[in-house]
Each structure stands twice: as C-alpha cells, then as structure tokens.
Scaffold this motif. Structure first.
Motif, PDB file in Angstrom:
ATOM      1  N   HIS A   1      -2.498   3.945  15.679  1.00 43.21           N
ATOM      2  CA  HIS A   1      -3.845   3.416  15.517  1.00 43.21           C
ATOM      3  C   HIS A   1      -3.842   1.917  15.352  1.00 43.21           C
ATOM      4  CE1 HIS A   1      -6.049   7.261  15.068  1.00 43.21           C
ATOM      5  NE2 HIS A   1      -4.865   7.694  14.710  1.00 43.21           N
ATOM      6  N   ALA A   2      -2.790   1.393  14.726  1.00 42.43           N
ATOM      7  CA  ALA A   2      -2.726  -0.055  14.478  1.00 42.43           C
ATOM      8  C   ALA A   2      -1.276  -0.425  14.287  1.00 42.43           C
ATOM      9  CB  ALA A   2      -3.527  -0.400  13.221  1.00 42.43           C
ATOM     10  N   PRO A   3      -0.882  -1.630  14.665  1.00 49.04           N
ATOM     11  CA  PRO A   3       0.519  -2.017  14.474  1.00 49.04           C
ATOM     12  C   PRO A   3       0.815  -2.107  12.981  1.00 49.04           C
ATOM     13  CG  PRO A   3      -0.745  -3.852  15.403  1.00 49.04           C
ATOM     14  CD  PRO A   3      -1.698  -2.723  15.244  1.00 49.04           C
ATOM     15  N   ILE A   4       1.882  -1.435  12.531  1.00 47.81           N
ATOM     16  CA  ILE A   4       2.163  -1.365  11.095  1.00 47.81           C
ATOM     17  C   ILE A   4       3.598  -0.902  10.910  1.00 47.81           C
ATOM     18  CG2 ILE A   4       1.420   1.049  10.864  1.00 47.81           C
ATOM     19  CD1 ILE A   4      -0.034   0.102   8.265  1.00 47.81           C
ATOM     20  N   THR A   5       4.235  -1.353   9.848  1.00 44.83           N
ATOM     21  CA  THR A   5       5.601  -0.920   9.559  1.00 44.83           C
ATOM     22  C   THR A   5       5.626  -0.170   8.241  1.00 44.83           C
ATOM     23  OG1 THR A   5       6.439  -2.925  10.603  1.00 44.83           O
ATOM     24  CG2 THR A   5       7.981  -1.689   9.263  1.00 44.83           C
ATOM     25  N   PHE A   6       6.339   0.946   8.202  1.00 48.27           N
ATOM     26  CA  PHE A   6       6.385   1.759   6.992  1.00 48.27           C
ATOM     27  C   PHE A   6       7.807   1.892   6.472  1.00 48.27           C
ATOM     28  CE2 PHE A   6       2.174   3.275   6.719  1.00 48.27           C
ATOM     29  CZ  PHE A   6       1.713   3.534   8.006  1.00 48.27           C
ATOM     30  N   SER A   7       7.917   1.924   5.155  1.00 47.61           N
ATOM     31  CA  SER A   7       9.168   2.373   4.561  1.00 47.61           C
ATOM     32  C   SER A   7       8.865   3.727   3.920  1.00 47.61           C
ATOM     33  CB  SER A   7       9.652   1.327   3.551  1.00 47.61           C
ATOM     34  OG  SER A   7       9.875   1.885   2.298  1.00 47.61           O
ATOM     35  N   MET A   8       9.794   4.676   4.001  1.00 50.07           N
ATOM     36  CA  MET A   8       9.478   6.059   3.634  1.00 50.07           C
ATOM     37  C   MET A   8      10.449   6.620   2.623  1.00 50.07           C
ATOM     38  SD  MET A   8       9.013   7.361   7.516  1.00 50.07           S
ATOM     39  CE  MET A   8      10.752   7.480   7.762  1.00 50.07           C
ATOM     40  N   TRP A  34       0.843  -1.191   0.000  1.00 52.04           N
ATOM     41  CA  TRP A  34       0.000   0.000   0.000  1.00 52.04           C
ATOM     42  C   TRP A  34       0.880   1.243   0.000  1.00 52.04           C
ATOM     43  CZ3 TRP A  34      -5.301   0.058  -0.149  1.00 52.04           C
ATOM     44  CH2 TRP A  34      -5.933  -1.195  -0.044  1.00 52.04           C
ATOM     45  N   HIS A  35       0.671   2.107  -1.001  1.00 52.23           N
ATOM     46  CA  HIS A  35       1.421   3.357  -1.080  1.00 52.23           C
ATOM     47  C   HIS A  35       0.545   4.501  -0.620  1.00 52.23           C
ATOM     48  CE1 HIS A  35       4.498   1.646  -3.947  1.00 52.23           C
ATOM     49  NE2 HIS A  35       3.497   0.794  -4.106  1.00 52.23           N
ATOM     50  N   LEU A  36       1.102   5.331   0.237  1.00 54.71           N
ATOM     51  CA  LEU A  36       0.389   6.532   0.648  1.00 54.71           C
ATOM     52  C   LEU A  36       1.258   7.715   0.244  1.00 54.71           C
ATOM     53  CD1 LEU A  36      -2.117   7.417   2.309  1.00 54.71           C
ATOM     54  CD2 LEU A  36      -0.566   7.663   4.245  1.00 54.71           C
ATOM     55  N   PHE A  37       0.738   8.541  -0.669  1.00 47.49           N
ATOM     56  CA  PHE A  37       1.490   9.727  -1.114  1.00 47.49           C
ATOM     57  C   PHE A  37       0.854  10.966  -0.506  1.00 47.49           C
ATOM     58  CE2 PHE A  37       4.067   7.714  -4.320  1.00 47.49           C
ATOM     59  CZ  PHE A  37       3.314   6.634  -4.769  1.00 47.49           C
ATOM     60  N   VAL A  38       1.689  11.822   0.062  1.00 42.82           N
ATOM     61  CA  VAL A  38       1.201  13.087   0.620  1.00 42.82           C
ATOM     62  C   VAL A  38       2.031  14.207   0.000  1.00 42.82           C
ATOM     63  CG1 VAL A  38       0.804  14.391   2.749  1.00 42.82           C
ATOM     64  CG2 VAL A  38       0.709  11.890   2.784  1.00 42.82           C
ATOM     65  N   TYR A  39       1.361  15.271  -0.475  1.00 47.08           N
ATOM     66  CA  TYR A  39       2.074  16.342  -1.199  1.00 47.08           C
ATOM     67  C   TYR A  39       1.926  17.704  -0.542  1.00 47.08           C
ATOM     68  CZ  TYR A  39       1.830  12.716  -4.805  1.00 47.08           C
ATOM     69  OH  TYR A  39       1.918  11.537  -5.499  1.00 47.08           O
ATOM     70  N   PRO A  40       2.718  17.996   0.470  1.00 53.48           N
ATOM     71  CA  PRO A  40       2.676  19.342   1.049  1.00 53.48           C
ATOM     72  C   PRO A  40       3.427  20.392   0.211  1.00 53.48           C
ATOM     73  CG  PRO A  40       3.511  17.714   2.629  1.00 53.48           C
ATOM     74  CD  PRO A  40       3.535  17.086   1.271  1.00 53.48           C
ATOM     75  N   PHE A  41       4.307  19.966  -0.709  1.00 53.68           N
ATOM     76  CA  PHE A  41       5.144  20.888  -1.507  1.00 53.68           C
ATOM     77  C   PHE A  41       5.858  21.869  -0.594  1.00 53.68           C
ATOM     78  CE2 PHE A  41       3.795  19.297  -5.419  1.00 53.68           C
ATOM     79  CZ  PHE A  41       2.403  19.236  -5.480  1.00 53.68           C
ATOM     80  N   GLU A  42       6.701  21.315   0.301  1.00 58.69           N
ATOM     81  CA  GLU A  42       7.355  22.209   1.253  1.00 58.69           C
ATOM     82  C   GLU A  42       8.861  21.994   1.346  1.00 58.69           C
ATOM     83  OE1 GLU A  42       5.518  24.763   3.229  1.00 58.69           O
ATOM     84  OE2 GLU A  42       7.648  25.300   3.168  1.00 58.69           O
ATOM     85  N   LEU A  65       4.700   6.788   1.998  1.00 57.08           N
ATOM     86  CA  LEU A  65       4.814   5.718   2.988  1.00 57.08           C
ATOM     87  C   LEU A  65       4.316   4.435   2.331  1.00 57.08           C
ATOM     88  CD1 LEU A  65       3.193   7.460   6.118  1.00 57.08           C
ATOM     89  CD2 LEU A  65       5.583   7.417   5.451  1.00 57.08           C
ATOM     90  N   VAL A  66       5.116   3.376   2.434  1.00 59.45           N
ATOM     91  CA  VAL A  66       4.697   2.093   1.872  1.00 59.45           C
ATOM     92  C   VAL A  66       4.549   1.101   3.011  1.00 59.45           C
ATOM     93  CG1 VAL A  66       5.221   0.267   0.226  1.00 59.45           C
ATOM     94  CG2 VAL A  66       6.063   2.570  -0.174  1.00 59.45           C
ATOM     95  N   SER A  67       3.452   0.385   3.025  1.00 60.87           N
ATOM     96  CA  SER A  67       3.236  -0.584   4.101  1.00 60.87           C
ATOM     97  C   SER A  67       2.659  -1.873   3.527  1.00 60.87           C
ATOM     98  CB  SER A  67       2.298  -0.004   5.153  1.00 60.87           C
ATOM     99  OG  SER A  67       1.136   0.517   4.542  1.00 60.87           O
TER     100      SER A  67
END
Lengths: 225, 824
Positions: free
Chosen positions: B649-656, B622-630, B665-667
């Motif tokens: 919120h839940a046990p999870i591991t991310f690569s960033m 699962w890919h989560l993309f966030v774009y603050p442009f900062e 964030l990929v999980s």
C-alpha cells in the motif's frame, strides 16, 4: 526508496596502478589490456561426476560464457590465469577439453598465459589443443607480481587467487550475507574464484583492508576505506 | 490389573513365579502375536509395553522346543529371530537389560546383542559372521543390515520386528526410512510380524498404517496399555503476580519455589525446554542448595554418553535426588518412576506434558502428576489450557511425512547393495508404505534416473552411475560408491558439533561449532554443569579446564524452540476468551486477575472469534501488535506476510518479532493498517505466492536443501579417516543448490526443498488454516498508550527479522564487514 543503478565494475588503485574490478569475477589491468582470472577450475564438475556425484552439465560452458562477457566488455588483448586452470586429471576428459579448446580457437587472437597453481601441478598443463603458455609462479610485471597463492614480494604488488575469498556482512537484526569478493591488503590483492562450480571461503578481514563484494551483478565497496 | 485367565503360557507361569500378574493388554498382544497378527501398543512409558512385545516370541520359542538342553555353544545360538528397533543408541543398553532378564530366567538359549553407531569394530565383525538371535538396533544400523550383499539370506528365521518409541520416529525422515526398511523386511520374510510401541498420540490409525504399510491383509491390532488412573497438572504460582515478569524464558524467579518442591521429594526430574535452560537451572538449584552437590545432575543430548549413562544409573539406583533434563529423558525404558516431575516453562503440547507426567508415581496405574513452573506470567494460562487438553483427551497428532524423495533415493541404493532389485517389483514394495503410497510413476522414474545417470533424462553420463542395470536387476558395481554409501547412511543432519574435553583428559560432550567460534582463550562458560575456561581448539575439539567460579556464558544450541501445538493454541484461545468475559476458573486464572485487569483496561482480551490488534506509538516508532495465538512458526510466516502486504500500500520498512502468542511489526512511519484490513490483509488467497515473495524463499530453501543433499548422497560428511579423494569431493550443499538452480532447475530435490520449507519451517497448512480463521474473525483494533502485558514479551525479544524489498546491492551498502578482532 529505489537505489541507484548498481555498478557493474569498480575502478580502484592498487600497487600504484589502476585496476578495474568486474562483476564477472575478474580484474582488468587497463594499462596493458590484461584480464586477470583466478581459479577457473575447468572440469571440476566432470571430476565429481566421474566419482559418482551427480553435478549437472553446463558449468564449463557457463564459465566460458562469462569469460567472453568480460573480454568483450573490456576489449582485453591478453589473459593471465592465476592458477588452477584445470581442476584435476580426471577433468581432462574429452568433453571438457573439447569445449575449452573450441573456446580457445574462437579467441585465438588473444594471448593467454597460465601462472601454475597447486591443482595444475596435479592435473598437468593444458594440452596442446588448448594453446596456453604455462609458467611457474611468480610472474613479475611491474608494478605487479602474479602468483597463485597469496604472498608478499619485494618485486611488486602481488595479485593472486587460491583463497576463493568471500566476505561476511552483517546488518541490523540478524541480517547476514556471504558474498564472493575482491580482497586488497597491504602488498597483496586476492581475486575471487572465477569458476562456476567453485566454493568460497570466508576471509578474516582486518581493519584497513579494502573489500569489494560482488552482489547480483554489482561490485560494491564495503570496506569504508 | 486382572489376572489373565486365558494365558497358560510359560510366560504366565514365569510371571506367577515372580509374584506378578500380567496385564490384560499384555495377554492381548501375546494372543494376537500367536495368531500371526501385527499391531501397535500405546501407553505412557514404563508400563509394561516392552514385555508385551517380547513375551510373544519367547512363548513361541518355548512351545516349539521340545527339549531343554543346557545352554549351547556360542556359535550355535539360533539365527536372527527378533529385531528390536530403537530410535536412540542411548536407549539400546537399557533395552538390552530389560530384554535379557526374562531370557536368563526362563533359560532361553538365545544370544542378545545391540548394534548401533556405538558398537565396537570387533563386535561388528563378529555380527558380520553371525547375527545374534535377537538384535537391538537403530534405523540407521538396520539400513546397514539391508545393505549387506547377503541381505536376502539373513532374515529367513525372522519372526518379529519391534519398533520402539514409534511416535518419536513418525513424522520424521528416520521414520520414513523405517517404513521402507520394514517393507523390505517383509519382502525378505513375508511372514514376519511387526509390532510398534508408542506413546498415545492423536492419530493412532496413521501410526499403525505407517508402521504396517497400506497393503495389510487384516486391520492392524491397536492395543491400549495401562494408563494412569489420575493425572494431576498443577502450577507453582508466583506469590506476587504484579512483580512477576511479563516476559522471559529462563524462569529463575521461580527457583525458590521449585527448590521447595524438590525438598519434599526423594527423587525428581525437572524438565526444561532447551539445553541452555538445563545448564542455567542446574546452576541455580546448586546455588540455592550447595549441600545437594553430588545428588543432583543434569542430562541432555549434547552430553557425553558416559555422563548420560551415569545420570541414568543414578536415577535408577536412587543415588540422585534430582535430575535437570531436556526431552532427552522423555524416552527410555524402565527407569523407576520418580516422586515428583516438574516442568520449567510451557511444555508447548498436551501429549508431551502427559508423557512427562507419566514419569511420576510409583506404580503403573497410580496417580501421575506434573507441576509447571512458569517462566513468565502468561505461561500460567498455557498450563491451565494444557490441563483442559488432558481432561478432554485432546492429544496432538504426529503428522507423517509424504514422499520425501531424498530418503527414497538413499533407500534404493541400500536395496541395490543388499541383493539388487527389479524396478517394477521395488516400486510395488515402495508403494506399499504409507509414505509412498501415492508416489507417481514420474517421481519413481526421476529417482531411478537420478541414481543411474544423474537425473538428466536427455543426455547420458557415461562416467557417472551409482546403480547400474545388470541382467535386468539394479545393483551397485562400483566398490568406492558402495563404501561411501555404507558410511553415510542416515538422515540426521545437525549443525556442526564440536567435542568439549578437559586438557587433562575426559570428555564432557559437544557444543555447536558456532558457539566455540566466538570464544577467545580465557573465556568462561558453563557446560555439563561445570564452570569451564576455554583454552583452545585443536583437532576438532574444544579443550577446556575447570574454572574456579560459576560465571560464564551458557552455550546456546540452534535446535528450534518448539512452537505451541495447534491443540494447545486452540485451548489457550478458549481460556483467554473466558478471561475476557470475567470467568475465573482455576488457581492459575485467579492468580492472573491483576494482569488481566491491566490488559482489559489498557486494551482488550479477545474472544476466540475475535482478532486483537494493538497500535502503539513510541520513541522507537510505530508498533503494530497482532495476536492470533497460534504458535511461533505460524506467526513468523504471518508477520512476514502482513509486512509484505502492508508494504504494497505504501513504501515502508518493518522490523519483526514473533512469539507463541502473536507478532509485532515496528516501522518508522505509521502503517496503513485500516486500508490494508479493507484490502484483505488476512485473505487466504495467494498465500503461497505472497509468502514466498515475503520471505527470502530462496535462502530458506537453500538451508533446507542442506538436509536433502546429505540424505540423497550429493554431499558427504567428513569422515575421520577419509582419504584425499573424499576430501576433494566435499562440496557444500549451498554450492550444489546454486548450480542445480542454474543448470538443472527441474531437479525434484529442489522442489522438495521448497515444499519442505513451506510445510516444516512455515507450517503452511497450519498457516493457511489460521488465515482462514482470522479472515472470518471480528477485528478489534486498540490504541493503548503503552505496551500492554500481551505485547511486552514481543518488545523485549531481541530476535528481530527484517522485511525488505530493496536490491541486494542497496542492502549491503547498509551492512558492515565483519572484521577479525585485532590480534593481541
């Protein structure tokens, strides 16, 4: 996922005998109830202070507290120091000597031997206040041979110090960590530096070497062997 | 360029004799100097600032000398009158040449010399006996002057201190060192005038305060130099945007167009953002035009000094038609401007782009132009945004540093050596600087304790003291300590560099030790524009021989890739907003229409008050993309913060992964994004605590501590002629860090390290401001089927971090022992 409780010691086979590797950065030879301590470097911080570098006080006491913990956990009746007991001649300042001598008196019933290392040659043997018998390397006690610097010996399996070994571990991404370790090769095992204010040097481990790192009070086998 | 009617100076006559007219701003500075004022002159490089500063003291001399005797003997030249501070030793030679010319032509009998790390022992010894009338020096060498036991006596005739390229020094620890040194010079010679020369930046008031201190008796004079009439910022547009990469840093698809631009110019500079890029582009241009060999060169900070000088000369004399360079050519006295300036990749800031544009055009006041070559499609938006910034005059500020105690500790020892001090008096002097205006009594007391007894207020350390109180003054009584301090003055701490040299002789420059450590004999790499074969390392040098062909790795330097500035980020968001509304303004945005169409169709283009989040499911997870442009640094902090808060919120591991536009964030499992958004994922509350928990704050502080340990004198660099004692005293800063944390946790250097991590590595102020903005933004979540043009650069970025809350012991069970490759 919560991991298992970390192991505070690892029991391993070296040289045909069993050795317990402790998270206190020492090794315990059960058969002779001997605790093996490499590179304590007592007085190193004081030597730095004398040269104008502000290292805080407390490292000698810290080392000795950890040594007491290893003694009480194992019930050892003997300690063999594998060299570099005192860091430097300047380390023979009154305070360091007093603290170590007091610790020695509290553990008077324990036999202590120092196998001389390079720093001991400069610093001189621990004085009469610190009742420790000093001998030159190698000290042969079959199946082991105790030295300060790494060596290979016909007389037995060498256990030594001097290197202050640390292993580098890498993981996915750019994860990397460097930890003090026990390093066993054919014929020789290097113990981690015991002293509180000692640095480390990264080892060049080869395939087939056995390495255990010390991480937050746990001893972990990372060699896959 | 009106003639200056007020000036009847000898300087003015000299100008007239050469057929020049002084600029109005130069006259203004000379007048101000004559009235005893201090101030700051700001403008683009090479526009007469040097002469503006130099003219004043020259005129002063000439009007005070009644007879013009012939040039006196060497040892009778007037004592030190002018100090000229330059940030780079490489600039000293250039500066010397520029300053010497009027001296010679006006027949002024001054001696003029440089004193930097490059100065020979013989010259240093001579300067020890007698300083020249005008001395060009670096901040570090100035500190050494102040550390002389006769420091109180050598500045009696000092009239002027010039600080060149002040914008470069501001906001760094070297700049703080200069602030303290200037305060000390004012103590030794209260009537000295201080003039700063600077590029135009967003906060000139701060720059003047930092230069002149906060206790000036009159407001500082801020003089604007000549600015180009016109600045043109344009871009090379790839012919077929659909085939232009969406991701990448090198930009080599643009080589043909860059070469075409270079063909039209008699002289050009191609600026790149990293040293590696410089090497790559130099090779690429050479491959395209092998007939240009010998007429093109490259220039960056890791090259050997002789090479750099050769290139600078070639540019000046016109022998070289093109130089590929990093910011190493951003500074510098009067090179002749070149015909054409090109910039590979985004300049990441408006002021920087403007400064580089200023290198082009034949006369001050003529049009300046810089042409940008994008390295990936979205960079065209950055170019358009940068142009907006130039048009609106939105230049970045250089944020000054606040109270770094490691620099103060070093300076206090310098002052103790240079005549000694009374605590109360030095405190007043230190508080007159902008950096330490708010220094608390407790912090001052801590620094003194640190230097006299090692920092433990409760117990005395009889065997330790760097400075001692003798008769009410603090001095240094220990020769060894004095020697060690003088040898290690300075604040620049880099990764270990190793020299690169030919077996047959000749030095090329230096690369980072970590790069060499990975080389095996026979490995090929390209450096200093030359294909090389690695032979061996010996005596702290990497020995090489020329390799026959051009293939091979390009060394990478760890110097951080500059993130996009806050100003540019805001302008970028505005431009994306326009694109989202279908507004097409300018050739860059027109060229990008096909790409915007894709982004709009698959996802969305956010307005400035919106935050776009994309969720994509792939084989990877699962890919989560966030774009603050900062900007990248803020995104690194934000991504760790989000990962941490999501994981609550839940046990999870991310690569960033992060870049200047956003983060990913990929999980392995679906992240609870909806719940997290409702639960204040972007809340500014608890930012510091959460960020410190999210990142390995201790590890980051440990790395930051390296610099503080060095500056404050806890550890020393390896000296080439170090005796045994020095080697025995080498201790890694990492070990110090551990020992201090355990045995002296109240140590203020530790808290300074933690603070610097927050501010410099994480840009925590900017991070906090960004969170507040995101918190108030309308969040738009999209679920594209594939990775979008916005997300693509993140997916291909190999620099991934991991966030984990596992025990160290569990983590290392997953890791692997780094093995020595079997010999043979």
């Amino acid at each position: 996922m919560i991991g298992q409780t970390p192991e505070r010691a690892a029991v391993v086979d070296v040289g045909g005998d069993r050795m317990t590797l402790l998270a206190e950065r020492a090794a315990y030879w059960e058969r002779t109830r001997t605790l093996l301590i490499a590179d304590p470097h007592f007085g190193k911080a004081a030597a730095f202070r004398a040269a104008g570098v502000p290292v805080p006080r407390g490292t000698t006491t810290g080392s000795l507290t950890r040594l007491d913990a290893a003694l009480s956990r194992t019930g050892a009746s003997r300690i063999v120091f594998l060299g570099d007991f005192l860091h430097a001649r300047e380390g023979r300042e009154a305070e360091t000597t007093r603290v170590v001598a007091e610790w020695r008196r509290r553990n008077a019933s324990i036999e202590m031997v120092l196998v001389r290392g390079n720093h001991d040659k400069h610093a001189g043997d621990p004085g009469p206040d610190i009742d420790i018998r000093s001998v030159d390397a190698p000290l042969a006690e079959p199946p082991f041979v105790f030295t300060h610097k790494p060596a290979v010996s016909d007389e037995g399996y060498v256990i030594c110090g001097h290197v202050h070994p640390a292993a580098r571990l890498t993981g996915p991404g750019r994860e990397t960590v460097r930890l003090p370790c026990f390093w066993a090769r054919p014929g020789t095992m290097v113990l981690p530096a015991f002293g509180e204010f000692t640095g480390v040097a990264e080892i060049d481990a080869e395939p087939g070497d056995r390495v255990w790192v010390i991480a937050e009070g746990a001893v972990v086998n990372v060699s896959g062997v | 360029m009106q003639p200056c009617v007020r000036c009847s100076d000898p300087i003015d006559r000299w100008f007239a004799s050469r057929g020049w007219t002084p600029f109005a701003f130069q006259c203004e500075v000379w007048d101000a100097y004559r009235s005893g004022e201090s101030g700051l002159v700001h403008a683009a490089t090479g526009t007469g600032k040097t002469l503006a500063a130099w003219g004043g003291p020259l005129a002063e001399w000439m009007s005070s000398v009644t007879s013009h005797a012939q040039k006196p003997r060497r040892d009778r030249t007037p004592p030190l009158r002018v100090l000229w501070i330059t940030p780079l030793r490489a600039l000293a030679a250039d500066t010397e040449e520029a300053l010497r010319q009027p001296l010679d032509e006006l027949g002024i009998p001054w001696s003029l010399e440089s004193r930097t790390g490059d100065t020979s022992a013989a010259v240093r010894a001579r300067q020890r006996r007698r300083l020249p009338t005008a001395l060009i020096t670096t901040p570090e060498s100035l500190a050494l002057l102040l550390a002389r036991n006769d420091a109180p006596d050598i500045f009696t005739d000092l009239r002027l201190v010039v600080v060149d390229e002040w914008h470069e020094l501001m906001g760094t620890k070297r700049g703080v060192l200069v602030e303290l040194a200037l305060a000390r010079l004012r103590f030794h010679q209260p009537s000295v005038r201080t003039w700063g020369l600077s590029a135009t930046i967003g906060n000139l008031g701060d720059a003047a305060d930092a230069l002149l201190g906060v206790r000036q008796d009159r407001p500082p004079r801020i003089v604007r130099g000549v600015d180009p009439k016109d600045v043109v910022i344009d871009a090379l547009i790839p012919p077929v945007i659909e085939r232009f990469p969406w991701a990448g840093h090198l930009g080599t698809p643009m080589v043909p167009q860059v070469v075409a631009a270079l063909e039209e110019a008699a002289s050009a500079i191609v600026f790149t953002n990293t040293r590696s890029q410089t090497e790559t582009w130099y090779q690429a241009i050479l491959s395209a035009r092998p007939d240009w060999a010998g007429a093109i060169a490259l220039h960056h900070g890791s090259l050997d000094r002789k090479r750099r000088e050769w290139v600078e000369n070639g540019l000046r004399t016109g022998k070289l038609r093109c130089v590929v360079a990093t910011s190493s050519l951003d500074l510098g006295v009067d090179f002749s401007p070149v015909d054409r300036v090109l910039q590979v990749g985004s300049p990441k800031g408006v002021a920087r782009l403007l400064q580089r544009a200023g290198r082009s055009g034949h006369r001050p006041g003529a049009t300046s132009r810089v042409t940008c070559a994008p390295t990936n499609a979205l960079e065209l938006v950055e170019v358009a945004a940068a142009r907006d910034g130039v048009e609106q005059g939105l230049l970045e500020a250089r944020l000054p540093m606040e109270r770094p105690l490691d620099v103060l500790a070093q300076h206090v020892v310098t002052v103790a050596l240079g005549g000694g001090f009374v605590a109360e008096e030095l405190l007043g002097e230190v508080r007159s600087t902008r950096a330490y205006a708010s220094l608390t009594d407790a912090e001052w007391a801590w620094v003194l304790e640190f230097l006299t007894s090692g920092g433990d207020a409760l117990r005395a350390y009889p065997e330790y003291a760097r400075i001692t109180l003798v008769g009410g003054r603090y001095v240094v009584t220990n020769d060894e300590i004095a020697r060690r301090h003088r040898m290690s003055i300075g604040t620049i701490v880099g990764d270990a560099q190793i020299g690169v040299a030919y077996l047959r002789g000749g030095s090329l420059g230096s690369v980072e030790e970590s790069f060499v450590a990975r080389l095996k004999p026979g490995d090929r790499f390209v450096f200093a524009g030359t294909p090389l074969e690695f032979v061996r390392v010996r005596d702290m040098k990497a020995w090489v021989r020329r390799a026959p062909n051009g293939k091979g790795a390009v060394p990478r330097w760890a110097g951080s890739r500059l993130p996009m500035s806050g100003q540019l980020a805001e302008l970028l968001r505005a431009r994306f907003g326009e694109a989202g509304r279908g507004v097409v303004r300018g050739p860059e945005m027109a060229a990008l229409q096909p790409l915007f169409a894709v982004q709009r169709k698959w996802s969305h283009i956010p307005a400035p008050d919106e935050l776009l989040i994309e969720q994509v499911k792939s084989r990877e997870g699962w890919h989560l993309f966030v774009y603050p442009f900062e900007g990248r640094l803020v995104h690194e902090g934000l991504s760790a913060l989000c990962a941490y808060r999501l994981a609550r919120h839940a046990p999870i591991t991310f690569s960033m992964a992060s870049n200047d536009y956003g983060f990913e964030l990929v999980s392995p499992t679906e992240p609870p994004i909806a719940a997290a958004l409702e639960g204040q994922l972007f809340s500014p509350d608890n930012l510091v605590e959460d960020i410190q928990a999210a990142l390995n704050a201790t590890e980051m502080a440990r790395r930051q501590f390296r610099e503080l340990a060095r500056v404050a004198g806890l550890v020393f660099p390896g000296f080439p002629r170090a005796g045994k004692t020095a080697r025995q005293l080498q201790m890694s800063s990492s070990l110090f860090f551990d020992v201090l944390r355990q045995y002296d946790p109240g140590n203020l250097l530790l808290s300074q390290a933690a603070r610097e991590v927050l501010e410099r590595q994480l840009e925590s102020t900017r991070l906090g401001a960004t969170l507040r903005r995101l918190f108030q933004s309308r969040v738009i979540v999209r679920h594209p089927k594939r990775v979008t043009p916005f997300g693509f650069p993140l997916v291909v970025d190999r620099n991934r971090e991991k966030v984990s809350s596992e025990l160290l012991a569990d983590r290392i069970r997953r890791m692997q022992l780094a093995l020595e490759k079997a010999a043979g």
